[in-house]
Design a protein around this motif. Structure first.
Motif, mmCIF file in Angstrom:
data_model
loop_
_atom_site.group_PDB
_atom_site.id
_atom_site.type_symbol
_atom_site.label_atom_id
_atom_site.label_comp_id
_atom_site.label_asym_id
_atom_site.label_seq_id
_atom_site.Cartn_x
_atom_site.Cartn_y
_atom_site.Cartn_z
ATOM 1 N N ASP A 299 10.292 25.578 53.870
ATOM 2 C CA ASP A 299 10.352 25.921 52.453
ATOM 3 C C ASP A 299 10.522 27.434 52.304
ATOM 4 O O ASP A 299 9.565 28.199 52.376
ATOM 5 C CB ASP A 299 9.045 25.438 51.788
ATOM 6 C CG ASP A 299 9.137 25.498 50.276
ATOM 7 O OD1 ASP A 299 10.087 26.123 49.769
ATOM 8 O OD2 ASP A 299 8.264 24.924 49.607
ATOM 9 N N LYS B 55 0.120 24.649 50.777
ATOM 10 C CA LYS B 55 1.586 24.626 50.659
ATOM 11 C C LYS B 55 2.033 24.481 49.215
ATOM 12 O O LYS B 55 3.157 24.070 48.960
ATOM 13 C CB LYS B 55 2.147 23.476 51.494
ATOM 14 C CG LYS B 55 1.955 23.712 52.970
ATOM 15 C CD LYS B 55 2.842 22.818 53.776
ATOM 16 C CE LYS B 55 2.729 23.177 55.239
ATOM 17 N NZ LYS B 55 3.646 22.405 56.047
ATOM 18 N N ASP C 224 6.869 27.788 57.789
ATOM 19 C CA ASP C 224 7.175 27.876 56.358
ATOM 20 C C ASP C 224 8.637 28.257 56.141
ATOM 21 O O ASP C 224 9.298 27.719 55.254
ATOM 22 C CB ASP C 224 6.282 28.916 55.682
ATOM 23 C CG ASP C 224 4.848 28.445 55.560
ATOM 24 O OD1 ASP C 224 4.626 27.224 55.716
ATOM 25 O OD2 ASP C 224 3.956 29.276 55.333
ATOM 26 N N LEU D 235 8.503 29.130 49.421
ATOM 27 C CA LEU D 235 7.091 29.287 49.753
ATOM 28 C C LEU D 235 6.914 30.474 50.694
ATOM 29 O O LEU D 235 6.034 31.313 50.516
ATOM 30 C CB LEU D 235 6.589 28.005 50.410
ATOM 31 C CG LEU D 235 5.171 28.050 50.946
ATOM 32 C CD1 LEU D 235 4.173 28.001 49.811
ATOM 33 C CD2 LEU D 235 4.916 26.898 51.902
ATOM 34 N N TRP E 38 2.602 29.866 60.994
ATOM 35 C CA TRP E 38 2.947 29.454 59.636
ATOM 36 C C TRP E 38 4.213 30.157 59.157
ATOM 37 O O TRP E 38 4.999 29.588 58.407
ATOM 38 C CB TRP E 38 1.799 29.745 58.671
ATOM 39 C CG TRP E 38 0.694 28.751 58.773
ATOM 40 C CD1 TRP E 38 -0.621 29.010 59.023
ATOM 41 C CD2 TRP E 38 0.787 27.337 58.611
ATOM 42 N NE1 TRP E 38 -1.343 27.861 59.047
ATOM 43 C CE2 TRP E 38 -0.513 26.807 58.798
ATOM 44 C CE3 TRP E 38 1.833 26.463 58.352
ATOM 45 C CZ2 TRP E 38 -0.784 25.455 58.726
ATOM 46 C CZ3 TRP E 38 1.563 25.100 58.264
ATOM 47 C CH2 TRP E 38 0.269 24.619 58.460
#
Lengths: 901, 448
Positions: free
Chosen positions: B396, B344, B392, B399, B388
């Motif tokens: 974020d 991360k 994610d 990211l 993910w």
């Protein structure tokens, strides 16, 4: 990832211990680990020193864990003990005791019990030398024996070296002729095999590594509060508890866990040795990321979003490994089964990639296993890593890098890259000078402790347990332990679990479970760029045998059964932390080989005051049993007592004692007692007091005896319910006679005055513990019995000045534990009660004593040699017996007769 | 099995310092074997009463410690002191160490104990077990340090330094070195305090000259203290750090470099990542050429590919003129992102996205292909799963954006991660997404 910017100073020496003369700088004090060097500036050290939570302590709600589920319906056999295997005639005490396997006795027993197996082939070979039927043939050959005659001679012969046995000349001739063949060939062929078997059993008794890793695990349930426990059940531990779901448990911080529904089972082909569960990436179905392994319930309202939808469940049996996918609602779906020819020793699920496993086998091979791609061997070495060790135990786990694994055996742990060329790798840990290991130290368990999160330890830590110590290793700095702690557990630490911090910024609890049921909890801190260290002294948690006091008082046989059950080895450990408003709760589950799941709740108590602040109350208030807890125990016990005892594997053949009895019956029988005895023996049942008619009983019955009416006995009576009540009611008429009440206090005065303050407690412990033979108990009690010893230090310093109440409690706990450690062979309690209840008349007592002495002497001298009577009597006069007599107060001295043959 | 049986039957002659543990088969010592053997009744002589009471007392103390009942442990400790008079010489010799371990533990945690009590106990124990004088002194010093009593700690170490017993063994020597090093560390503390004071003073001040003189007199003493220990293999991070700081202050750059080089490259030492980090930081301060820095970090890369300095290493390599270095720069980035703990790290993903673009512009797709080949099998599941992608995106955005770009380049626009992220409709990022899609279409290493 941050690497600690400054590591703790440590000497580094290579090679095995003892080769170089270097000091051991790992001083093993927990407080030393708690200290960190002030980083750079001294002025910080005064107020900037980390305020260590010295008083970090998890307090148990009850003195011991409680049964969570009713006992299984299958009988359970505790298995072999050291008494069954070791030679009892040890010459004298040694500081380094010798373990000598008692092959002779086992062998002679085998010949007696399984003569057909031992001698059948020989019998076939020697068929021509026997005249099986018909009249005596008058052949000239002296090598033909008439079987009929020999059997006639043997009829009524009391075997096992009876001193009064009569040998006919035929028998003598037969034994002289047959001995070279019968004696040598059988013993040379079978003896070796038997010895091998015994040695294996003995090793297994000392260390049973089959359950390394543990067979109890969590699976997510329907809601975050409801979770599923997965564990093996059934007598052979071959059923994976399961229904449409596994055993569901509702966990709420405020109260005890609740069981939901009744689980079904998946029947497997072999005993389950290890259960591993893992949730990786929520199986790509949920919206949110969920931390792997241990889902942490969150008080957020949108909890269901955080909840993983499915998990993977891997199970290791002796020769099979299997993988299931368990979704939250649906049934577990078997994904794949793997057969391991040489036997599997370890299985682990990857915390990084869903559905990836590592399996190791006894052959030394380590394979990466994915249901899609099948097996891929990544490492194979039949030899051990550092030096030669005969153990085929292998272990493998994952690391912070999804393609790098650790491979471990008894001598060390290696990091291997599955993508690199085979055979290469880096030693992470070796049993040697680097970690200042002791001589004979071996790796018993390795575990990857990684878990990424903002508030966690470094995700590169590995736990390594040996029989002496615990090490935390960082895979980035191989061979140098980050932390070492001597755990001093009295059994093999094969279970470990790292839990999330109970509170942000708090130390993380690391649970360590010994096979014998002992539990230790270490507080580990070290976030970010600091080295992992202990925060506060590790603490021990109550084990299952501490729960004994919650159960109602029992008659000796049931007491034994219960005690054995509670002391069954622990084979699984699962814990979780439930955050609550007041203080976090640690909910701990343990599984025993008997298939029992016990549960305990612990509350966190923190003292964050400055280190020098004297705390007003340093000693934790001792937890006590709540009425609900005792009720729960009573229900469990009731169910346990209904479980039929394990059927004997093999019953001893009965010799012609009936014949003897018949012969004796013709004689004049004088008195009712021998008659009753004989009748009981003929029917093969217990001799009870009512069989003997009304006797002037002078001795108390076994088990609890009420003294003069006092509080204790009243309480005991009130506590007695269930199956004991009837028995007790029956006994009470007799036992509460005034004549005997006078005797007990008088006898007790024999104890020295220093014990006076303790005597009531001592008596209590005598009552709780079942009667026992001194021969069995003395060695158990010996190393831990300072109470009975005339040590001046102790008497002056401790006892005479009056004992602090807290220590009395300890002493009582200790006394309650003292006599029995479950080492008594099954069935002996029956005969004990039989004997003790007949001790009334001197004559009976005498005959029985003689009988018991003789029998036990046979047991002690394998091969059937008899002992002179003076020697047999000297057995009973050992000082240990006197000690026991003192300890058990006024209880009469009872003997253990020889059990069967 | 044969050695096992021999082990069982033949009495072992070896001395067992632990006393409690016994050999079982295969040379493994099991502390619980004694318990098993003792559970079998024997007719012979029993252990002496004295030994029984002492061992029982010991187990009481250990039990009390594990239950955090310091008061109770202290009471038992009072009785346990009898073990000093054990008639068994082996046990008698081991007794002081045991008493020190237990006693110091109790006194550290006991609510009513004070520094004075601890001092008194430590001073007594030092002289009871003469052999443990140095180890106890060291631990005593740590205790005092922890309580902020620097002067006492220093005095304590000076006493230990001059202590000699019998012939000087190598074990004693190592301990004395350690004592000296700790003394050096204490001197460093006072030195750095003075340095701080000095930095606050004016150079023209009268006090300045005396203070600086004071500091100089410190330096040579300290160097002697440190130098002996850091020749011995071990982990000496705090000592090396402070020693180098002092050497640097007095302008002895060569000395500092030598110390650090030795600490990092001596094969007898464990492969301590910090040794390389210290050396790198020193060289950076010294403004060493880039080549030099790269060579230091290259070794660190081999030991700890996940170290946070690796991104700095990547930057160095990226700027390098050598093609080989630039290629290594890519490898380093991929290496960092291999680790679960770095998955991360936005900066790392940013670097990778940027660098991939740069490499593809310069038309070196083979480099990427090579790195990707070994990761093809597991990166999609490890980084680019749809789980993910969702998580994610929620946690974020930056990211997710960088990862989506990398996923697009490496796996093509059909990959789950890229598809999920690019489908998200976001006001601010819309323009960025458009560019990303274009770039991916143009550069993706996957042939459509």
């Amino acid at each position: 990832m941050d690497f600690p910017s400054s590591l703790r100073p440590a000497l580094f020496m290579t090679g095995p211990l003892g080769l170089s003369d270097v000091p051991d700088t790992s001083f093993m004090c927990s407080w030393r680990d708690a200290l960190t060097l002030p980083e750079s500036l001294p002025q910080n050290s005064e107020n900037g020193a980390p305020h260590l939570a010295k008083g970090l302590l998890w307090e148990p709600d009850t003195p011991g864990p409680l049964p969570l589920l009713p006992p299984g319906p299958d009988p359970w056999d505790p298995g072999l003990t050291a008494q069954d295997l070791l030679f009892r005639g040890g010459p004298k005490f040694r500081r380094q005791p010798q373990a000598v396997l008692d092959v002779t006795e086992q062998f002679s027993r085998f010949l007696w019990d399984h003569g057909d197996i031992a001698f059948s082939s020989l019998g076939k070979l020697m068929l021509e030398n026997f005249n099986l039927e018909g009249p005596r043939s008058y052949s000239k050959k002296k090598t033909v024996v008439s079987v009929k005659r020999i059997l006639e001679d043997l009829g009524g012969h009391q075997p096992w070296g009876c001193p009064w046995a009569y040998f006919s000349h035929r028998q003598r001739r037969f034994s002289i002729l047959g001995d070279p063949i019968l004696g040598k060939s059988v013993s040379s062929l079978l003896g070796e095999l038997l010895y091998e078997e015994l040695a294996t059993r003995w090793e297994q008794l000392l260390l049973d590594d089959a359950f390394t890793g543990g067979a109890l695990a969590w699976l997510p349930g329907r809601t975050p509060q409801v979770r599923q426990l997965v564990y093996p059940a059934g007598g052979a531990l071959d059923k994976l508890s399961r229904g449409p779901d596994f055993q569901e448990v509702r966990l709420t911080p405020g109260s005890d866990p609740r069981i939901l529904g009744k689980p079904g089972h998946i029947q497997l082909r072999g005993p389950v040795r290890q259960v591993v569960t893992c949730t990786v990436q929520g199986e790509c179905k949920t919206v949110n990321y969920f931390p792997p392994l241990l889902p942490e319930p969150d008080p957020d309202p949108d909890l269901h979003l955080l909840h993983p939808s499915s998990a993977l469940l891997a199970v290791r049996s002796d020769y099979h490994c299997a993988l299931w996918k368990v979704s939250r609602q649906g049934r577990p779906v078997p994904l794949q089964v793997l057969k391991v020819e040489k036997g599997a020793t370890g299985i682990n699920l990857s915390p990084h990639l869903p559905g990836e496993l590592v399996v190791c086998s006894r052959s030394g091979a380590v394979c990466l296993w994915t249901p899609h791609d099948g097996l891929r061997q990544i490492y194979k070495d039949p030899e051990t890593l550092v030096f030669r060790d005969p153990s085929p135990w292998r272990w493998a786990d994952f690391t912070a890098h999804p393609r790098v694994l650790t491979v471990g055996d008894r001598t060390g742990v290696k990091i291997i890259d599955t993508q690199g060329p085979p055979g290469c790798g880096l030693l992470l840990f070796r049993v040697g000078a680097e970690a200042s290991c002791q001589k004979g130290e071996r790796v018993l368990l390795t575990q990857y402790l990684g878990e990424c999160g903002p508030d966690s330890l470094q995700p590169t830590l590995h736990l390594i347990c040996t029989q002496f110590s615990l090490y935390l290793m960082d895979e980035r700095l191989p061979l140098v332990p980050m932390l070492k702690w001597d755990h001093n557990l009295p059994s093999a630490p094969l279970l470990a679990q790292l839990l999330p911090p109970p509170r942000p910024g708090c130390a993380r609890p690391l649970l360590l479970g010994g096979q014998g049921g002992q539990l230790q909890l270490l507080h580990i801190t070290g976030e970010g760029a600091s080295t992992p260290r202990l925060a506060g002294h590790p603490q021990s948690l109550p084990s299952r045998s501490d729960s004994l006091s919650a159960f109602p008082l029992l008659e000796p046989r049931s007491h034994w059964q219960l005690q054995e059950r509670l002391q069954a080895p622990t084979i699984g450990l699962a814990a979780t932390i439930l955050p609550s408003s007041s203080s976090p709760v640690l909910s701990l589950f343990q599984l025993s080989t008997a298939g029992d799941v016990f549960h305990q709740c612990l509350h966190l108590r923190e003292d964050l005051g400055p280190p020098s602040d004297p705390r007003p109350n340093c000693c934790a208030p001792t937890a006590s049993w709540s009425p609900q807890a005792t009720a729960c125990c009573r229900r469990w016990l009731k169910a346990l007592l209904k479980v039929p005892p394990a059927p004997p594997v093999w019953a001893a053949p009965t010799f012609s004692h009936r014949h003897l009895l018949g012969f004796k019956e013709q004689q004049k029988v004088e008195g009712k007692v021998p008659e009753g005895l004989r009748a009981a023996m003929a029917q093969g049942r217990l001799l009870q007091q009512r069989d003997l008619g009304s006797l002037p009983t002078t001795e108390p019955p076994p088990g609890p005896t009420p003294g003069p009416t006092d509080e204790l006995s009243e309480r005991l009576e009130a506590a007695w319910e269930g199956p004991v009540t009837a028995w007790w009611e029956q006994q009470r008429d007799r036992t509460s006679r005034p004549g005997r009440q006078l005797k007990r206090p008088k006898r007790r005065t024999q104890l020295s005055n220093t014990f006076s303050s303790l005597s009531s407690r001592l008596d209590l412990s005598g009552a709780t513990s079942a009667p026992h033979s001194p021969d069995w108990t003395s060695p158990v009690s010996r190393p831990r019995s300072p109470v009975a010893l005339p040590s001046q230090e102790l008497t002056q310093d401790l006892w005479a000045q009056g004992i602090p109440s807290e220590r009395q409690q300890t002493l009582r706990d200790y006394m309650a534990k003292l006599p029995l450690q479950g080492n008594t062979p099954e069935g002996s309690s029956t005969s004990l009660s039989q004997i003790s209840s007949t001790q009334a008349t001197p004559s009976t007592q005498r005959t029985l004593r003689d009988c018991a002495a003789e029998l036990s002497s046979h047991r002690d001298t394998p091969g059937g040699a008899t002992l002179p009577s003076s020697q047999t009597s000297s057995i009973w006069a050992t000082p240990s017996r006197q000690q026991v007599r003192i300890l058990s107060g006024s209880q009469p001295h009872r003997k253990k007769p020889r059990m069967g043959f | 099995m044969s050695d096992f049986s021999e082990d069982l039957l033949r009495p072992t002659k070896e001395d067992d310092p632990a006393g409690r543990s016994v050999r079982s088969g295969s040379g493994m010592r099991l502390p619980w074997l004694q318990k098993h053997v003792e559970s079998v009744p024997t007719r012979g002589k029993k252990e002496k009463d004295f030994a029984q009471t002492t061992s029982a007392c010991l187990s009481f103390i250990q039990d009390a410690l594990l239950k955090h009942q310091w008061q109770r442990a202290a009471e038992y400790m009072h009785s346990y002191l009898q073990t000093l008079e054990d008639s068994d010489s082996q046990k008698r010799q081991a007794a002081p160490e045991m008493i020190w371990k237990l006693g110091s533990e109790i006194l550290y945690y006991h609510p009513k104990s004070s520094v004075e009590t601890f001092n008194a106990f430590a001073d007594r124990m030092k002289n009871i077990g003469v052999m443990n004088y140095l180890t106890i002194s060291l631990q005593h010093t740590l205790y005092l340090l922890h309580h902020g009593l620097l002067d006492d700690a220093s005095r304590n170490l000076s006493q230990a330094e001059t202590w000699r017993y019998g012939e000087k063994s190598s074990s004693q020597e190592a301990l004395i070195n350690l004592v000296q090093a700790y003394k050096g560390l204490l001197q460093y503390y006072t030195w750095s305090k003075k340095k701080k004071e000095l930095s606050e003073l004016d150079e023209d001040d009268y006090a300045y000259s005396t203070a600086s003189q004071n500091m100089f007199s410190h330096s040579w003493k300290t160097s002697i203290n440190f130098s002996a220990l850091i020749q011995t293999p071990g982990v000496w991070d705090p000592f090396v750090k402070s020693y180098v700081e002092m050497l640097e202050f007095y302008g002895d750059q060569d000395g500092a470099r030598e110390v650090l080089t030795n600490y990092a490259y001596d094969e007898k030492f464990p492969s301590n990542p910090n040794a390389h980090v210290y050396l790198y930081n020193f060289l950076k301060r010294e403004k060493a050429p880039r080549e030099k820095l790269i060579s230091v970090l290259k070794i660190l890369y081999q030991i700890v590919p996940s170290h946070k300095l690796m991104l700095e290493f990547h930057r160095l390599l990226r700027k390098s003129d050598q093609e080989e270095h630039r290629r290594l720069g890519l490898e380093v980035l991929f290496g960092v992102l291999d680790f679960a703990g770095c998955a991360k790290n936005v900066t790392a993903w940013q670097c990778l996205a940027k660098y991939l673009r740069q490499i593809l512009m310069r038309s070196h797709p083979a480099w990427i292909q090579e790195e990707w080949n070994s990761r093809k099998s597991w990166w999609p599941g490890f980084h680019f799963s749809s789980f993910w992608a969702k998580s994610d995106w929620k946690e974020d955005r930056a990211l997710a954006y960088e990862k989506a770009f990398v996923a697009g380049i490496l796996l093509g626009k059909g990959c789950k991660y890229f598809r999920y992220i690019s489908k998200q409709d976001h006001q601010v990022l819309r323009k960025k997404f458009k560019r990303m899609k274009k770039l991916v279409k143009k550069h993706s290493i996957v042939n459509p």
